[in-house]
Scaffold this motif. Sequence first.
Motif, PDB file in Angstrom:
ATOM      1  N   ARG A 116      77.734  86.148  76.327  1.00 55.87           N
ATOM      2  CA  ARG A 116      77.235  87.441  76.850  1.00 55.87           C
ATOM      3  C   ARG A 116      77.847  87.717  78.227  1.00 55.87           C
ATOM      4  O   ARG A 116      78.169  88.861  78.561  1.00 55.87           O
ATOM      5  N   ASN A 169      67.153  80.987  85.978  1.00 59.61           N
ATOM      6  CA  ASN A 169      67.004  81.163  84.525  1.00 59.61           C
ATOM      7  C   ASN A 169      68.233  81.752  83.828  1.00 59.61           C
ATOM      8  O   ASN A 169      68.389  81.591  82.621  1.00 59.61           O
ATOM      9  N   LEU A 174      73.430  86.073  85.354  1.00 58.67           N
ATOM     10  CA  LEU A 174      73.006  86.875  86.509  1.00 58.67           C
ATOM     11  C   LEU A 174      73.920  86.653  87.719  1.00 58.67           C
ATOM     12  O   LEU A 174      73.811  87.350  88.714  1.00 58.67           O
ATOM     13  N   ARG A 297      61.471  84.199  81.645  1.00 58.90           N
ATOM     14  CA  ARG A 297      62.307  85.396  81.790  1.00 58.90           C
ATOM     15  C   ARG A 297      61.495  86.415  82.559  1.00 58.90           C
ATOM     16  O   ARG A 297      60.286  86.554  82.327  1.00 58.90           O
ATOM     17  N   CYS A 298      62.176  87.126  83.463  1.00 56.98           N
ATOM     18  CA  CYS A 298      61.425  88.125  84.216  1.00 56.98           C
ATOM     19  C   CYS A 298      60.915  89.182  83.257  1.00 56.98           C
ATOM     20  O   CYS A 298      59.910  89.830  83.514  1.00 56.98           O
ATOM     21  N   ALA A 450      63.220  93.719  77.592  1.00 57.35           N
ATOM     22  CA  ALA A 450      64.481  92.974  77.628  1.00 57.35           C
ATOM     23  C   ALA A 450      65.421  93.678  78.582  1.00 57.35           C
ATOM     24  O   ALA A 450      65.358  94.900  78.732  1.00 57.35           O
ATOM     25  N   GLY A 452      68.859  93.323  78.330  1.00 61.24           N
ATOM     26  CA  GLY A 452      70.066  93.707  77.617  1.00 61.24           C
ATOM     27  C   GLY A 452      69.842  94.908  76.727  1.00 61.24           C
ATOM     28  O   GLY A 452      68.702  95.288  76.477  1.00 61.24           O
TER      29      GLY A 452
END
Length: 496
Positions: A116, A169, A174, A297-298, A450, A452
């Motif tokens: 990704r 994470n 990021l 995950r945020c 999400a 993405g």
Amino acid sequence: MAGSGTFAEIIGGDVFNYYSDGQWNKSSSGKFVPIINPTSRKIHFKVQACTQEEVNKAIESAKVAQKLWAKTPLWKRAELLHKAAAILKEHKAPIAECLVKEIAKPAKDAVTEVVRSGDLVSYCAEEGVRFLGEGKFLVSDSFPGNERTKYCLTSKIPLGVVLAIPPFNYPVNLAVSKIAPALISGNSIVLKPPTQGAVAALHMVHCFHLAGFPKGLISCVTGKGSEIGDFLTMHPDVSCISFTGGDTGIAISKKSAMIPLQMELGGKDACIVLEDADLDLVAANIVKGGFSYSGQRCTAVKVALVMKSVADTLVKKINDKVIKLTVGPPEDDCDITPVVTESSANFIEELVMDAKKKGATFCQEYKREGNLIWPLLMDNVRPDMRIAREEPFGPVLPVIRINSVEEGILHCNASNFGLQGCVFTKDINKAILVSDAMETGTVQINSAPARGPDHFPFQGLKESGIGSQGITNSINMMTKVKTTIINLPTPSYTMG
Ligand SMILES: NC(=O)C1=CN([C@@H]2O[C@H](COP(=O)(O)OP(=O)(O)OC[C@H]3O[C@@H](n4cnc5c(N)ncnc54)[C@H](OP(=O)(O)O)[C@@H]3O)[C@@H](O)[C@H]2O)C=CC1
Ligand SMILES: O=C(O)[C@H](O)COP(=O)(O)O
């Protein structure tokens, strides 16, 4: 394997080097920062503890390199980014291996993160050549009182040195979501990776090194945020900070100079379930949204707000899936893996115990071994329980039963956070009303929160951040507008 083959030069002895001025260096501090494997809870890797002087040097080289880079044609910048993306994807296995060992990311998800990231870098190169290749042309007679004597040309120019600080994470994804927009826009970059995830980040940086970016343009300084963080974020030669993480971001925004800031911070993403929702779809999304990467995950679903009339049925459907989640080491690609540190596990446990004491219904027995916490669904949670408001960043999910949609919205908006939220209903009109009422940067209709696809805008309201990510928004944020005005001695109107 990590630190071998193509990556052999990034390690010296058993300590990974830091990257500055186009080369891999050992710190003069003679000290290292240990990286603890969340599964074994033993030291797995070591990285250099950089000194302030080394940070200074990295920023100085970045400042020099940026001047030349800003004069490098856009298509050439894009070409190098495409090359880095290809190298990154080619070496997905050793980088993913680091993610498994440093942050206990399940093996398959670790590979996905690297792939990704390569795709993000390529997309950014493509977007950059289009977006930065265009400016604006304005004429003065469109404003009252003016003749057509001024032609205004606007373009986007780089800021200078961008400081990138990603969280544990997504230490690769990021990081590149900050690096790629900075570079395509003509900035240089200094990366301070999270301690847990630093070795994956160093491998990623080596892919950029192999692609042939100019010396000094990219640096990666390692060390504890608590030790070199302030020095970096308050450095007078840093022109922009792109940060993702927790409350630290709020402190940084108060201390930093008058420079553009992009802050993606915590979240308490609510999932509001209306009476007419497709409950199978909801259950699948809540389990994926709440428990992927063990809730770290945020954008994880962090509280489910369910209409009372459908709560019994939905909780059963969710629970049927929760009990099927596999629990164990990331190497076995288990759904639930150890959380990143012992202190995170202790914090999650505190929230769970508070809920138990205050009478929440536990759908499973609470179980923990070391950093590994078994997935836990908690029903009949009330707003006075800490788990209803605080962000556990772990595999524990509270359900609050609500009497009305308004009650759900009220709970969502009472949060200090405002990252994402979601609503499940078959009625699009109701969905839009709920979406408009939720004070969050994004609302997903009929799907879990999400970030993405990575080119979508991504932003938090309130304490969830400032600025917006997503490829185009990041490029925009990492540039400033420059205008050149052509002044004519007499008005000039076209064709006559
Ligand atoms: N909105 C979003 O997009 C996301 C938000 N988050 C939030 O982040 C939190 C968890 O991530 P976590 O990594 O623990 O967050 P932290 O805020 O603890 O750390 C984030 C980064 O900041 C660094 N850091 C620590 N202290 C300082 C300092 N004084 N100055 C500068 N940098 C510093 C850390 O380095 P070091 O590791 O060395 O301490 C790390 O690289 C959760 O609250 C989560 O919601 C996480 C991911 C995405
Ligand atoms: O850091 C995070 O938690 C992310 O920004 C969430 O990304 P995801 O929704 O793609 O997992």
